[in-house]
Design a protein around this motif. Structure first.
Motif, PDB file in Angstrom:
ATOM      1  N   GLY A  67       2.562   1.241 -10.219  1.00  8.42           N
ATOM      2  CA  GLY A  67       2.389   1.877  -8.922  1.00  8.42           C
ATOM      3  C   GLY A  67       2.142   0.877  -7.814  1.00  8.42           C
ATOM      4  O   GLY A  67       2.658   1.008  -6.697  1.00  8.42           O
ATOM      5  N   ALA A  68       1.355  -0.149  -8.111  1.00 10.70           N
ATOM      6  CA  ALA A  68       1.053  -1.166  -7.105  1.00 10.70           C
ATOM      7  C   ALA A  68       2.296  -1.979  -6.751  1.00 10.70           C
ATOM      8  O   ALA A  68       2.556  -2.270  -5.589  1.00 10.70           O
ATOM      9  CB  ALA A  68      -0.050  -2.089  -7.608  1.00 10.70           C
ATOM     10  N   ILE A  69       3.071  -2.335  -7.779  1.00  6.68           N
ATOM     11  CA  ILE A  69       4.297  -3.107  -7.529  1.00  6.68           C
ATOM     12  C   ILE A  69       5.301  -2.259  -6.759  1.00  6.68           C
ATOM     13  O   ILE A  69       5.884  -2.699  -5.771  1.00  6.68           O
ATOM     14  CB  ILE A  69       4.911  -3.592  -8.853  1.00  6.68           C
ATOM     15  CG1 ILE A  69       4.019  -4.669  -9.471  1.00  6.68           C
ATOM     16  CG2 ILE A  69       6.314  -4.149  -8.623  1.00  6.68           C
ATOM     17  CD1 ILE A  69       4.465  -5.125 -10.843  1.00  6.68           C
ATOM     18  N   GLY A  70       5.487  -1.007  -7.199  1.00  6.79           N
ATOM     19  CA  GLY A  70       6.415  -0.121  -6.504  1.00  6.79           C
ATOM     20  C   GLY A  70       5.972   0.124  -5.075  1.00  6.79           C
ATOM     21  O   GLY A  70       6.779   0.132  -4.146  1.00  6.79           O
ATOM     22  N   GLY A  71       4.662   0.296  -4.867  1.00  6.72           N
ATOM     23  CA  GLY A  71       4.148   0.534  -3.525  1.00  6.72           C
ATOM     24  C   GLY A  71       4.338  -0.669  -2.634  1.00  6.72           C
ATOM     25  O   GLY A  71       4.659  -0.549  -1.446  1.00  6.72           O
ATOM     26  N   ALA A  72       4.136  -1.849  -3.191  1.00  2.32           N
ATOM     27  CA  ALA A  72       4.301  -3.065  -2.394  1.00  2.32           C
ATOM     28  C   ALA A  72       5.756  -3.246  -1.978  1.00  2.32           C
ATOM     29  O   ALA A  72       6.057  -3.618  -0.847  1.00  2.32           O
ATOM     30  CB  ALA A  72       3.824  -4.278  -3.192  1.00  2.32           C
ATOM     31  N   LEU A  73       6.683  -2.965  -2.912  1.00  5.22           N
ATOM     32  CA  LEU A  73       8.095  -3.095  -2.580  1.00  5.22           C
ATOM     33  C   LEU A  73       8.502  -2.058  -1.539  1.00  5.22           C
ATOM     34  O   LEU A  73       9.245  -2.351  -0.610  1.00  5.22           O
ATOM     35  CB  LEU A  73       8.939  -2.931  -3.851  1.00  5.22           C
ATOM     36  CG  LEU A  73       8.811  -4.060  -4.878  1.00  5.22           C
ATOM     37  CD1 LEU A  73       9.590  -3.705  -6.135  1.00  5.22           C
ATOM     38  CD2 LEU A  73       9.336  -5.374  -4.301  1.00  5.22           C
ATOM     39  N   ALA A  74       8.005  -0.825  -1.714  1.00  4.02           N
ATOM     40  CA  ALA A  74       8.324   0.217  -0.742  1.00  4.02           C
ATOM     41  C   ALA A  74       7.740  -0.125   0.620  1.00  4.02           C
ATOM     42  O   ALA A  74       8.334   0.157   1.659  1.00  4.02           O
ATOM     43  CB  ALA A  74       7.789   1.574  -1.224  1.00  4.02           C
TER      44      ALA A  74
END
Length: 276
Positions: free
Chosen positions: A115-122
């Motif tokens: 979730g953190a990685i996906g959120g950072a990319l988004a």
């Protein structure tokens, strides 16, 4: 030419780079830690593969939910599920409730990281509007991986509590996926629990569960680090809630004394019921 029967089995049907999708999900849910850079790279590859698959099947609007459910059912047999002996080895010899605690903590950490990685990319894409169009593919990839981690957790909790699910590898994978959609454990005394796992109601429940998970990940579309924080925290809470619900179910459904289980490993509440 008709498609060979073996190619119609779950795990071989995903539109687009079928094998790549299953392989990437397998790597992202395999035991052990992944370096952040490697996890980001694999998520990026998965997003691209899923995007290509969606374009090939022209999945959009109402069709997106059905396509997402079909993709997940096809890759479910590729999710690596460990037996009880392997689980104990991988978790420093822990058994019983302590092993279950550690499994939930590990799954929470994994979904929080995704979730953190996906959120950072988004968030990075949010700051660059021309790239925003690629965000949905990233969120779909995140949704698939989080769902796979949670199905793996649910399946391995069944191992810990000695609740045996019969059937072939594919049948068991589908049954665990159906249980994840309902956020419940599987009742081993219900002989139809595996055979009816692919019923219309179950497919609808899976589609709705995946869309709810995708909707949760839409909160990651925020500027700066807000997406990363929200994505990680929401995934962590959802995984813990699932772990608690499934463990409560399995404590009731587990055999009175699973073969080879020392008395100390029997849940105190269950031991009281047996003594009574």
């Amino acid at each position: 030419m008709a498609q060979p029967e073996k190619d119609k089995q779950p795990g071989n049907e995903v539109a687009g780079p079928e094998n790549e999708v299953g392989e990437l999900v397998g790597k992202l849910t395999a035991p052990g830690e992944l370096e952040p850079a490697e996890r980001r790279r694999l998520l990026g590859r998965l997003a691209l593969a899923l995007s290509n698959g969606a374009k090939k099947t022209r999945a959009n609007g109402a069709d997106r939910g059905r396509w997402l459910a079909d993709v997940f059912l096809n890759i479910a047999p590729r999710i690596p599920i460990r037996d009880l002996h392997t689980l104990s080895e991988h978790h420093h010899g822990l058994t019983g409730e302590q092993l279950a605690d550690d499994l939930v903590r590990t799954a929470q950490k994994a979904t929080m990281t995704v979730g953190a990685i996906g959120g950072a990319l988004a968030a990075a894409e949010f700051a660059a509007p021309p790239l925003l169009l690629s965000a949905p593919a990233q969120l779909v990839a995140e949704t698939i991986v989080v769902a796979a981690i949670e199905v793996k957790l649910l399946a391995e909790l069944h191992e810990v509590y000695g609740v045996s699910v019969q059937g072939s590898g594919t049948q068991r994978a589908v049954a665990f996926t159906a249980a994840w959609a309902k956020q419940r454990g599987i009742d081993p005394l219900t002989p139809t629990s595996v055979s009816l796992a692919l019923g219309a109601a179950t497919k609808t429940a899976l589609r709705n569960r995946l869309l709810r998970t995708l909707g949760r990940h839409l909160t990651t579309l925020g500027p700066f680090l807000t997406g990363a924080v929200a994505g990680g925290a929401l995934n962590r809470m959802a995984t813990k809630k699932l772990g608690d619900a499934v463990r409560n179910d399995l404590r009731i459904k587990r055999p009175a004394a699973p073969p080879g289980t020392p008395p100390a490993e029997i849940d105190p509440q269950r031991r009281g019921e047996l003594d009574a």
